[in-house]
Scaffold this motif. Sequence first.
Motif, short mmCIF file in Angstrom:
data_model
loop_
_atom_site.label_atom_id
_atom_site.label_comp_id
_atom_site.label_asym_id
_atom_site.label_seq_id
_atom_site.Cartn_x
_atom_site.Cartn_y
_atom_site.Cartn_z
N THR A 70 1.25 -6.99 3.17
CA THR A 70 0.41 -7.00 1.96
C THR A 70 0.61 -8.28 1.14
OG1 THR A 70 2.08 -5.72 0.75
CG2 THR A 70 0.27 -4.50 1.79
N ALA A 71 1.77 -8.89 1.24
CA ALA A 71 2.03 -10.11 0.47
C ALA A 71 1.15 -11.26 0.91
CB ALA A 71 3.50 -10.50 0.58
N ASN A 72 0.78 -11.29 2.19
CA ASN A 72 -0.03 -12.38 2.72
C ASN A 72 -1.43 -11.95 3.13
OD1 ASN A 72 1.96 -14.50 2.57
ND2 ASN A 72 3.06 -13.34 4.15
N LEU A 73 -1.77 -10.71 2.82
CA LEU A 73 -3.08 -10.18 3.19
C LEU A 73 -4.17 -10.85 2.35
CD1 LEU A 73 -4.42 -8.02 5.00
CD2 LEU A 73 -4.16 -6.43 3.09
N VAL A 74 -5.20 -11.34 3.00
CA VAL A 74 -6.32 -11.99 2.31
C VAL A 74 -7.59 -11.28 2.74
CG1 VAL A 74 -7.62 -14.13 2.01
CG2 VAL A 74 -5.12 -14.21 2.25
N GLY A 75 -8.41 -10.93 1.74
CA GLY A 75 -9.69 -10.28 2.05
C GLY A 75 -9.50 -8.87 2.54
N GLY A 76 -10.55 -8.34 3.11
CA GLY A 76 -10.49 -6.98 3.63
C GLY A 76 -10.89 -5.96 2.59
N THR A 77 -11.14 -4.76 3.08
CA THR A 77 -11.49 -3.64 2.20
C THR A 77 -10.71 -2.42 2.67
OG1 THR A 77 -13.30 -2.85 3.58
CG2 THR A 77 -13.85 -4.54 1.93
N GLY A 78 -10.82 -1.36 1.90
CA GLY A 78 -10.20 -0.11 2.30
C GLY A 78 -10.71 0.38 3.64
N GLN A 79 -11.94 0.04 3.96
CA GLN A 79 -12.53 0.44 5.24
C GLN A 79 -11.73 -0.12 6.41
OE1 GLN A 79 -15.07 2.59 5.41
NE2 GLN A 79 -14.95 2.61 7.63
N ASN A 80 -11.12 -1.29 6.22
CA ASN A 80 -10.31 -1.89 7.29
C ASN A 80 -9.08 -1.05 7.63
OD1 ASN A 80 -11.24 -4.67 5.55
ND2 ASN A 80 -11.74 -4.53 7.72
N LEU A 81 -8.72 -0.12 6.75
CA LEU A 81 -7.53 0.70 6.96
C LEU A 81 -7.83 2.01 7.67
CD1 LEU A 81 -5.90 0.15 3.46
CD2 LEU A 81 -5.33 -1.00 5.61
N GLU A 82 -9.09 2.29 7.93
CA GLU A 82 -9.49 3.57 8.50
C GLU A 82 -8.77 3.93 9.79
OE1 GLU A 82 -11.21 6.29 7.51
OE2 GLU A 82 -11.31 5.26 5.61
N ASN A 83 -8.64 3.03 10.69
CA ASN A 83 -8.00 3.32 11.97
C ASN A 83 -6.55 2.86 12.02
OD1 ASN A 83 -10.34 4.52 13.10
ND2 ASN A 83 -11.19 2.47 13.40
N VAL A 84 -6.03 2.46 10.86
CA VAL A 84 -4.66 1.96 10.80
C VAL A 84 -3.74 2.97 10.12
CG1 VAL A 84 -3.21 0.10 9.90
CG2 VAL A 84 -5.51 -0.41 10.75
N LEU A 85 -4.21 3.56 9.04
CA LEU A 85 -3.40 4.51 8.27
C LEU A 85 -3.71 5.93 8.70
CD1 LEU A 85 -3.59 2.95 4.70
CD2 LEU A 85 -1.91 2.55 6.50
N PRO A 86 -2.76 6.84 8.55
CA PRO A 86 -3.00 8.24 8.91
C PRO A 86 -4.15 8.84 8.09
CG PRO A 86 -0.66 7.86 8.49
CD PRO A 86 -1.39 6.61 8.07
N PRO A 87 -4.90 9.75 8.70
CA PRO A 87 -6.02 10.36 7.98
C PRO A 87 -5.62 10.99 6.65
CG PRO A 87 -6.09 10.97 10.29
CD PRO A 87 -4.79 10.24 10.07
N GLN A 88 -4.46 11.65 6.59
CA GLN A 88 -4.04 12.29 5.35
C GLN A 88 -3.86 11.29 4.21
OE1 GLN A 88 -2.72 12.72 8.35
NE2 GLN A 88 -2.79 14.91 8.81
N VAL A 89 -3.53 10.07 4.55
CA VAL A 89 -3.42 9.01 3.55
C VAL A 89 -4.82 8.58 3.12
CG1 VAL A 89 -2.66 6.63 3.15
CG2 VAL A 89 -1.16 8.24 4.35
N GLN A 90 -5.69 8.40 4.08
CA GLN A 90 -7.05 7.95 3.79
C GLN A 90 -7.86 8.98 3.00
OE1 GLN A 90 -6.61 4.77 3.94
NE2 GLN A 90 -8.64 4.52 4.82
#
Length: 144
Positions: A39-59
Amino acid sequence: MDNNAILGPVATLALWSMIMWVWMYATRLPAMRRAKIDTANLVGGTGQNLENVLPPQVQWKAHNYNHLMEQPTVFYAVAIALAVGGMGGGLNAQIAWAYVALRIVHSLVQVTVNRVMWRFLVFALASIALIALCLHAFMGFVLH
């Protein structure tokens, strides 16, 4: 009759939205660390980019927060219009409280068990309450 009574539900739903915002980030940020997202070096992106990365319960928390930024905007507009127009008390205030209670229940269902039919039922009931408020505003301002 207190024509500003409807502003109580408005304030409550706004506060609930901020509670969901805190809950979303309280679960999302640790999940991003566990997923090794820099997250310290993350540039751009949206919450949608996390859909297949984070567990569904988090999303689910993020999905609900987004939902609280959608239909409730109509609620805020009509509730404030009713208050300003002197129609924010009595039955309209009661309907507004019902709407807010149902939206909170909707949130709790979505962020915990996320059973779609349960969510839909609660959402449909909340929508009926919102339609009633819209009709009351229409009748009071347009058909008076």
